[in-house]
Design a protein around this motif. Structure first.
Motif, short mmCIF file in Angstrom:
data_model
loop_
_atom_site.label_atom_id
_atom_site.label_comp_id
_atom_site.label_asym_id
_atom_site.label_seq_id
_atom_site.Cartn_x
_atom_site.Cartn_y
_atom_site.Cartn_z
N GLY A 37 0.78 -1.23 0.00
CA GLY A 37 0.00 0.00 0.00
C GLY A 37 0.81 1.27 0.00
O GLY A 37 0.24 2.35 -0.19
N ASP A 38 2.13 1.17 0.19
CA ASP A 38 2.96 2.37 0.13
C ASP A 38 2.85 3.01 -1.25
O ASP A 38 3.07 2.36 -2.28
CB ASP A 38 4.42 2.03 0.42
N TYR A 58 4.39 2.40 -6.24
CA TYR A 58 3.34 1.78 -5.44
C TYR A 58 3.74 0.35 -5.10
O TYR A 58 4.26 -0.38 -5.96
CB TYR A 58 2.01 1.78 -6.20
N ALA A 59 3.52 -0.05 -3.83
CA ALA A 59 3.81 -1.41 -3.39
C ALA A 59 2.54 -2.24 -3.42
O ALA A 59 1.59 -1.97 -2.68
CB ALA A 59 4.40 -1.38 -1.98
N PHE A 60 2.50 -3.25 -4.27
CA PHE A 60 1.32 -4.10 -4.41
C PHE A 60 1.21 -5.11 -3.28
O PHE A 60 0.12 -5.52 -2.90
CB PHE A 60 1.36 -4.83 -5.76
N THR A 61 2.35 -5.54 -2.75
CA THR A 61 2.39 -6.47 -1.63
C THR A 61 3.49 -6.02 -0.67
O THR A 61 4.14 -5.00 -0.89
CB THR A 61 2.67 -7.91 -2.09
N ASP A 62 3.70 -6.80 0.38
CA ASP A 62 4.79 -6.50 1.31
C ASP A 62 6.16 -6.79 0.73
O ASP A 62 7.18 -6.51 1.39
CB ASP A 62 4.61 -7.31 2.60
N HIS A 63 6.19 -7.34 -0.51
CA HIS A 63 7.48 -7.70 -1.10
C HIS A 63 7.63 -7.30 -2.56
O HIS A 63 8.69 -7.52 -3.14
CB HIS A 63 7.71 -9.21 -0.97
N VAL A 64 6.60 -6.73 -3.17
CA VAL A 64 6.65 -6.38 -4.60
C VAL A 64 6.08 -4.98 -4.81
O VAL A 64 4.98 -4.66 -4.32
CB VAL A 64 5.87 -7.39 -5.47
N ASN A 236 5.66 10.00 1.06
CA ASN A 236 4.89 8.76 1.17
C ASN A 236 3.42 9.12 1.39
O ASN A 236 3.02 9.51 2.49
CB ASN A 236 5.42 7.89 2.31
N LEU A 237 2.61 8.98 0.34
CA LEU A 237 1.20 9.35 0.42
C LEU A 237 0.41 8.43 1.33
O LEU A 237 -0.55 8.86 2.00
CB LEU A 237 0.60 9.34 -0.99
N ASP A 238 0.80 7.16 1.39
CA ASP A 238 0.09 6.21 2.24
C ASP A 238 0.23 6.59 3.71
O ASP A 238 -0.75 6.61 4.47
CB ASP A 238 0.62 4.80 2.00
N ARG A 239 1.46 6.90 4.14
CA ARG A 239 1.67 7.28 5.54
C ARG A 239 1.02 8.61 5.86
O ARG A 239 0.62 8.86 7.00
CB ARG A 239 3.17 7.34 5.85
N THR A 240 0.89 9.49 4.86
CA THR A 240 0.33 10.81 5.10
C THR A 240 -1.19 10.79 5.19
O THR A 240 -1.77 11.38 6.12
CB THR A 240 0.76 11.78 3.99
N PHE A 241 -1.85 10.11 4.23
CA PHE A 241 -3.30 10.22 4.11
C PHE A 241 -4.07 8.98 4.54
O PHE A 241 -5.17 9.10 5.08
CB PHE A 241 -3.67 10.56 2.66
N PHE A 242 -3.52 7.78 4.28
CA PHE A 242 -4.33 6.58 4.45
C PHE A 242 -4.04 5.81 5.73
O PHE A 242 -4.93 5.21 6.31
CB PHE A 242 -4.13 5.66 3.23
N HIS A 243 -2.79 5.78 6.17
CA HIS A 243 -2.43 5.07 7.39
C HIS A 243 -1.53 5.94 8.26
O HIS A 243 -0.41 5.55 8.57
CB HIS A 243 -1.75 3.74 7.08
N PRO A 244 -2.00 7.11 8.66
CA PRO A 244 -1.15 8.00 9.46
C PRO A 244 -0.80 7.44 10.82
O PRO A 244 0.20 7.83 11.42
CB PRO A 244 -2.00 9.27 9.60
#
Length: 255
Positions: A37-38, A58-64, A236-244
């Motif tokens: 989700g990053d 964009y990270a589709f999984t924890d490893h890709v 990092n948009l995920d840390r900012t907006f979706f999972h702060p």
């Protein structure tokens, strides 16, 4: 034809101070993702050459994950200088893994397309690059990290000389010498590009300083820039907006 020879000869005299290059090291993507989700966007600029870049990932999984970046720069000449007339558009699949003791490993598989002296009236030169980039890094704390990586690249060029039907064999030789092209389109070039990255990470942003070197590992000649120092800022948009809330973790890289 005599007039054409005179024009080419005159251009050689007028442009001898300008030496074209057709490759340079661009930013390497290291320590890019932490988890699924990053979503990142970044901008970069270099100190050793006129180079600017934009990037999204964009990270589709924890490893890709997937990253696409565009770098524009100014390393080739055909007379009057046109700012940022060269570019490399790079796309990479990133396989990564983070360990709970601070170690980060990654493997980037990339395809890039480049263009040089775009829009000039004399020729079109494009490049295709296949690359693989192993790398590893270490978090010294929540904030500071360091990474090393090496991009191994295979380069192929396509050259189209405009109005080439007007040139004799001699004219074509003079033309290639003038623009420092030689037999660039008849060869495959293999490069090794080690890079060293120092990073500073906050809850939402990364700041990286990267020194990267390019080395031609074939015996075939190509004019290129051998090193660069690149500064990159990543949001990092995920840390900012979706999972702060993730910023409250003591160690974000812990499973």
């Amino acid at each position: 034809m005599k007039t054409l020879k005179s024009v080419l000869t005159g251009m050689v005299v007028l442009t001898t101070a300008c030496t074209s290059n057709y490759y340079l090291p661009t930013k390497q993507n290291v320590m890019t993702f932490e988890k699924k989700g990053d979503a990142t966007v970044s901008v970069s600029a270099s100190s050793f050459s006129t180079q600017m870049g934009i990037e999204a990932g964009y990270a589709f999984t924890d490893h890709v994950g997937l990253v696409s970046s565009l770098s524009q720069f100014d390393i080739s000449y055909y007379g009057p200088t046109k700012l940022l007339k060269d570019y490399i558009w790079n796309n990479e699949i990133i396989l990564y893994k983070q360990f709970n003791f601070g170690v980060y490993t990654g493997l980037n598989l990339g395809y890039a397309h480049g263009g040089f002296n775009t829009g000039n009236p004399y020729y079109k030169l494009s490049m295709n690059r296949l690359s693989v980039q192993p790398g590893a890094g270490y978090f010294f704390s929540n904030t500071f990290y360091m990474a090393g990586s090496v991009r191994f690249s295979k380069l192929n060029y396509n050259l189209t000389v405009l109005q080439s039907n007007q040139y004799s064999d001699y004219d074509k030789q003079v033309f290639r010498a003038l623009f420092n092209l030689n037999k660039i389109d008849d060869n495959t070039f293999v490069f090794a590009e080690p890079a060293f990255t120092f990073g500073f990470r906050t809850s939402y942003f990364d700041l990286q300083l990267q020194y990267v070197i390019a080395q031609n590992n074939t015996k075939k000649y190509i004019p290129y820039r051998s090193q660069d120092l690149i500064v990159a800022w990543t949001w990092n948009l995920d840390r900012t907006f979706f999972h702060p809330a993730s910023k409250t973790k003591k160690l974000r890289w812990t499973f």
